[in-house]
Write a protein that holds these residues in place. Structure first.
Motif: not given
Length: 368
Positions: A196, A45-48, A51, A43, A80, A18
């Motif tokens: 996590r 981004p939410n865009d796969p 990322a 960090r 995950d 992570t």
């Protein structure tokens, strides 16, 4: 530098975490570290897609900075990306045990078998009432997760020779360090504490008895401090790290007491989850109770070692990943390299016929 084919080093163990990416490469005998390096991951981004591109660029930058040999890598699927659980099956006359396990897996996962890769390892025969049943460790990997790792590898211009499961990489790394006969005769619980989640595996005589993830890790510790002191998460992490890394004589007693009092409730929740795993193994494998706990991962630290030791009242070690492996680099936190080392210890050979690893052949036309 030219090498003979039979002197070819290990695949590069590439642990994509992570917060950091770690890479290790060993010599052909798996006895010496040839190169190792790590890089912080920003960090994401939410865009796969974005990322994946950022991770791939981090890998390229990491490998360019150091003298790794070749582009063969072993990657891992983690918290995950896989489901890990223990199941019990009864062998049926005239039926392959693999088919029995797959039927049980289908009933438990609620996933179409075409959407997953399934592997299982026999843990041993256990008593259930008057019946003896076969305990299995079931590992279910999402195909979408495997495809994501392959896309990252392609963008990073590396050749994935194996996509392993984190629990198996951890067992491989731990087994490399605990090779004495006295160790082999012990049931040992290895606890990888990440950002996590926490991964627990129990091993005896190099046989995996149990594996489980639970979603409590370093980030929850940081968020607890951040909420208490009304500070950003990054500042909370820095506070937790800075006071814990100092020598005992240099610590401010008031800061130590305040941080520990704040963290105690979340530590207790974490310990209760760990205790459930401990009790399950001791009840399931009667006569083989866990005799030692070994902590590893980014959150393994002497402070947590002391907390676990007082709770369980059995020996608790921090994993020394490079005990017995020659390493010229000075490693401060050896325990954080567990997954990367386990991946570097992979044979690097495709094993589609095996049920103990998720592997892929080297793709044709892959970058060199």
């Amino acid at each position: 530098m030219l090498r003979r084919l039979w002197d070819r080093p290990s695949p590069i163990g590439l642990d994509i975490g992570t917060c950091t990416i770690k890479a290790i490469q060993l010599d052909s005998g798996r006895n010496e570290v040839l190169e190792l390096a790590e890089v912080d991951v920003p960090r994401l981004p939410n865009d796969p897609q974005v990322a994946e591109s950022i991770i791939a660029q981090c890998i390229q930058d990491l490998l360019k900075r150091r003298r790794f040999w070749g582009r063969r890598v072993a990657l891992a699927l983690g918290f995950d990306e896989i489901t890990v659980q223990s199941i019990r099956v009864s062998p049926l006359p005239g039926k392959n045990i693999g088919d029995v396990v797959l039927e049980e897996a289908r009933s438990r996962t609620n996933l179409e078998l075409n959407d997953v890769e399934i592997r299982f390892l026999p843990a041993g025969i256990v008593q259930q009432g008057e019946l003896q049943r076969q305990e299995m460790v079931l590992i279910v990997a999402k195909r979408t997760a495997i495809e994501r790792k392959l896309r990252i590898a392609q963008q990073a211009r590396v050749i994935p020779v194996a996509i392993d499961a984190e629990p198996l990489a951890l067992v491989r790394a731990a087994g490399r360090q605990y090779r004495r006969q006295s160790d082999q005769n012990q049931t040992m619980m290895f606890v990888h504490i990440g950002s996590r989640a926490t991964l627990v595996v129990t091993v005896r005589n190099e046989r995996l008895l149990f594996a489980k993830y639970f979603s409590l890790g370093g980030r929850e510790f940081d968020l607890t401090l951040a909420r208490q002191f009304h500070i950003p998460e990054d500042s909370a992490r820095a506070l937790r790290r800075s006071y814990g890394d100092r020598r005992v004589a240099q610590r401010d007693p008031e800061v130590v007491a305040t941080v520990q009092d704040t963290l105690r409730p979340v530590w207790n929740r974490w310990l209760e989850e760990l205790s459930r795993c401990f009790r399950y193994c001791n009840v399931t494998f009667r006569g083989e109770p866990a005799e030692k706990i070994v902590l590893s991962g980014g959150e393994a630290a002497p402070e947590l070692q002391d907390v676990v030791s007082r709770f369980f009242e059995i020996p608790v070690d921090l994993l020394d990943c490079f005990r017995g492996i020659k390493c010229t680099s000075r490693i401060v936190d050896s325990a954080v390299w567990d997954i990367a080392l386990g991946l570097a210890l992979h044979s690097g050979r495709a094993q589609r016929e095996s049920r103990d690893t998720v592997s892929v052949e080297e793709p044709s036309g892959a970058p060199t």
